[in-house]
Design an enzyme around this catalytic site. Structure first.
Site, PDB file in Angstrom:
ATOM      1  N   HIS D  14      26.501  -1.303  99.469  1.00 12.90           N
ATOM      2  CA  HIS D  14      26.569  -1.490 100.921  1.00 12.90           C
ATOM      3  C   HIS D  14      25.623  -2.621 101.314  1.00 12.90           C
ATOM      4  O   HIS D  14      24.900  -3.175 100.496  1.00 12.90           O
ATOM      5  CB  HIS D  14      26.274  -0.182 101.679  1.00 12.90           C
ATOM      6  N   CYS D  33      17.714  -5.196 102.866  1.00 19.39           N
ATOM      7  CA  CYS D  33      18.968  -4.438 102.975  1.00 19.39           C
ATOM      8  C   CYS D  33      20.089  -5.282 103.551  1.00 19.39           C
ATOM      9  O   CYS D  33      21.254  -4.892 103.506  1.00 19.39           O
ATOM     10  CB  CYS D  33      18.777  -3.190 103.848  1.00 19.39           C
ATOM     11  N   HIS D  39      23.807  -4.655  98.004  1.00 19.06           N
ATOM     12  CA  HIS D  39      23.015  -3.935  97.000  1.00 19.06           C
ATOM     13  C   HIS D  39      23.661  -2.556  96.894  1.00 19.06           C
ATOM     14  O   HIS D  39      24.756  -2.349  97.439  1.00 19.06           O
ATOM     15  CB  HIS D  39      21.535  -3.876  97.402  1.00 19.06           C
ATOM     16  N   HIS D  41      23.371   2.004  95.638  1.00 26.20           N
ATOM     17  CA  HIS D  41      22.586   3.216  95.406  1.00 26.20           C
ATOM     18  C   HIS D  41      23.387   4.247  94.603  1.00 26.20           C
ATOM     19  O   HIS D  41      24.608   4.251  94.622  1.00 26.20           O
ATOM     20  CB  HIS D  41      22.197   3.864  96.756  1.00 26.20           C
ATOM     21  N   ASP D  79      33.068   6.908  95.861  1.00 30.29           N
ATOM     22  CA  ASP D  79      32.462   6.618  94.560  1.00 30.29           C
ATOM     23  C   ASP D  79      32.939   5.265  94.029  1.00 30.29           C
ATOM     24  O   ASP D  79      34.133   4.954  94.043  1.00 30.29           O
ATOM     25  CB  ASP D  79      32.822   7.724  93.554  1.00 30.29           C
ATOM     26  N   HIS D  80      31.987   4.479  93.536  1.00 31.59           N
ATOM     27  CA  HIS D  80      32.271   3.129  93.046  1.00 31.59           C
ATOM     28  C   HIS D  80      32.980   2.294  94.102  1.00 31.59           C
ATOM     29  O   HIS D  80      33.825   1.460  93.783  1.00 31.59           O
ATOM     30  CB  HIS D  80      33.054   3.177  91.730  1.00 31.59           C
ATOM     31  N   GLU D 125      19.669   8.834  99.737  1.00 34.70           N
ATOM     32  CA  GLU D 125      20.011   7.446  99.426  1.00 34.70           C
ATOM     33  C   GLU D 125      19.193   6.970  98.223  1.00 34.70           C
ATOM     34  O   GLU D 125      19.659   6.216  97.384  1.00 34.70           O
ATOM     35  CB  GLU D 125      19.711   6.566 100.634  1.00 34.70           C
TER      36      GLU D 125
END
Lengths: 136, 136, 136, 136, 136, 136
Positions: D14, D33, D39, D41, D79-80, D125
């Site tokens: 994100h 950010c 980047h 998580h 996811d991914h 996060e």
């Protein structure tokens, strides 16, 4: 209402010892925690604030701002300290148990938060012991 | 050859401070770790032994026996202690850094193991710092 | 009001199996948890009490006393046990799910606390599953 | 009333970036950010439901059913993924902060639960930052 | 010889995608990791050095110095970055798998250590996947 | 040479009990682990392989392939099982201690790996006990 939590850590020495009592009574009540030469812990501190996320930024509070505030107000004073001797905001005569620490932390931190409200302070003394305080 | 590890924990105070140096030099080299009133940690200790599992019991060593030995030889003396002042097997003049602690622990524990051999001592000072020693 | 939590652990076997049902129906409802030869878990138990810290000791309750009480009342009976067969305070016919275990633990522990009140019982069955009960 | 929690995980990219702002203002508010190349998580999601355990099965809800529902409704989509670009149920113009994600997850998951009620959604996060939402 | 480890963390985006291959072949080999819009992780980095503790300080290396060096040489460049696009020391055409990252980190860090030797670089991509490299 | 590790988990029952011994001798040697009605654990399994990363994919082995292999060869058979009774590849008369389990896992897994080599099998029985085996 969303609850946002930031975790910070500090390492400190303390002992549980009531000066008005004999060494025997202290050992009886506090066991090894009364060791006159101190012992210590890696403390883990959860600070939870609550508020409505800002419609533009999506933040209850910028977590970097919250982290810096916790560091300025609490961590700076307690990290690598002796909790019985070194911390100006822990009243003399108050033993630095986990319970008393979170009440003292609440009093320091709560008035310094803007735009969101302090919800809880939780403190791990070890992996197996923690206390939590909601301000009342 | 199978390697078996038991983890034990202890909480202790210490400081990193060379008495022969000025307070300034101590602060310069050790930073906040030199605080004269001490600080402390929750230490996490991994003791690894090696041997061939017994064909009947399936044990390299009975892990309850290993746990009791670590407690008798090390934990009993360092838990809720001041590592600079209270521990008879840490030589005076030796700073209780993670590195020096594991060498001292090895010397205590290694000769007391029967039927299996000490392989390594690993010690976490914080979640982010650990040291390991293999006896040489 | 401060909330103080102590974590204890136990290892036990169980199965989820309703004797009144066929083996097929048990497999259909409980999947692998119905294996007739049992399976098991490392359980992690959080016990939270609430109260006002004592003005002298700073304790809601002495955490060593709380730990010993949990061990005497619960851990002693469930550790290294079969939760379907071995535990006198789990009523026959009640399956030892995480949900039912915490209700049974509450009934055992709640009446034995003095000077502070039981607030919650939380039990991890695995790293990814836990249940919590507040007494009603 | 018993509260049952299932934890699931997902990995996603994100960035926090308001398109209506200049790159400078984005950097000023969101710091690193706002990196335009994203980047990411490893997110850890706690879903807590509440209800009365079924008298026969001992379940508030079959935790395998809950796990599959979370996977179908949320994990499969996030996811991914890129949380700014790829997820149909996150409204355009809503930044994927931890706070906004849990509100969006609540809206997806809450109507799909039968026989028990959604109590809270909590999302880590990082190890040190999490947010929680109770639906109002 | 004592082995000392410092853990640091960073959050980054990446994708596993070979530009010379079709999108289909990338999906076939890399699955969801090939998502063209990226995904990301919270990486956890263990850096282990070895040496003889200094007889005065008890340090193999001052762990604050080691931490700062890892931050300057690695974390500063990879934190909140896109590992495919943003990091100058990852050669173009080299996919940022966990395996390739630790080899690239070794090359950066190894020549910058004085008085002690780099022993290993270990990197967790998720809680369940890590890779380790010993320099050859 | 890079070492890549995948962690998988399983939950199982077992007991440590030598049938040729009296119940008293079993209790004396194995303590509560000899409970005739079994107990159980959440096991955590680390499988480490070694090899040279592929120059195109950057993989020692595709970690999804490794995960599926561990599941097919080991987890499928041990998860939600009774380790004394249910697992075909654990020889009768061999007690399912952590030490013996990893030797049995090595024999199953090692011949099925292509293009990379099994380096070690590590198994956590509890948070505080683990064993590791390198194949000889």
């Amino acid at each position: 209402m969303v609850y946002l939590t930031r975790i910070e850590r500090f390492n400190a020495a303390h002992k549980l010892f009531v000066p008005a009592w004999s060494e025997e009574k202290n050992k009886e009540v506090f066991g090894k925690c009364a060791n006159k030469n101190w012992h210590g812990h890696n403390y883990k501190l959860h600070v939870t604030v609550k508020g409505k996320p800002d419609p533009v930024t999506g933040f209850v509070i910028d977590v970097k701002v919250l982290s810096q505030l916790i560091k300025d107000v609490i961590i700076e004073k307690v990290d690598h300290s002796n909790l019985n001797l070194d911390v100006d905001f822990i009243p003399k005569g108050i033993l630095p148990t986990t319970e008393n620490l979170i009440i003292a932390f609440w009093k320091e931190l709560s008035p310094k938060l803007n735009n969101c409200e302090l919800h809880s302070i939780k403190l791990y003394e070890t992996e197996n012991i923690y206390a939590e305080y909601f301000g009342e």
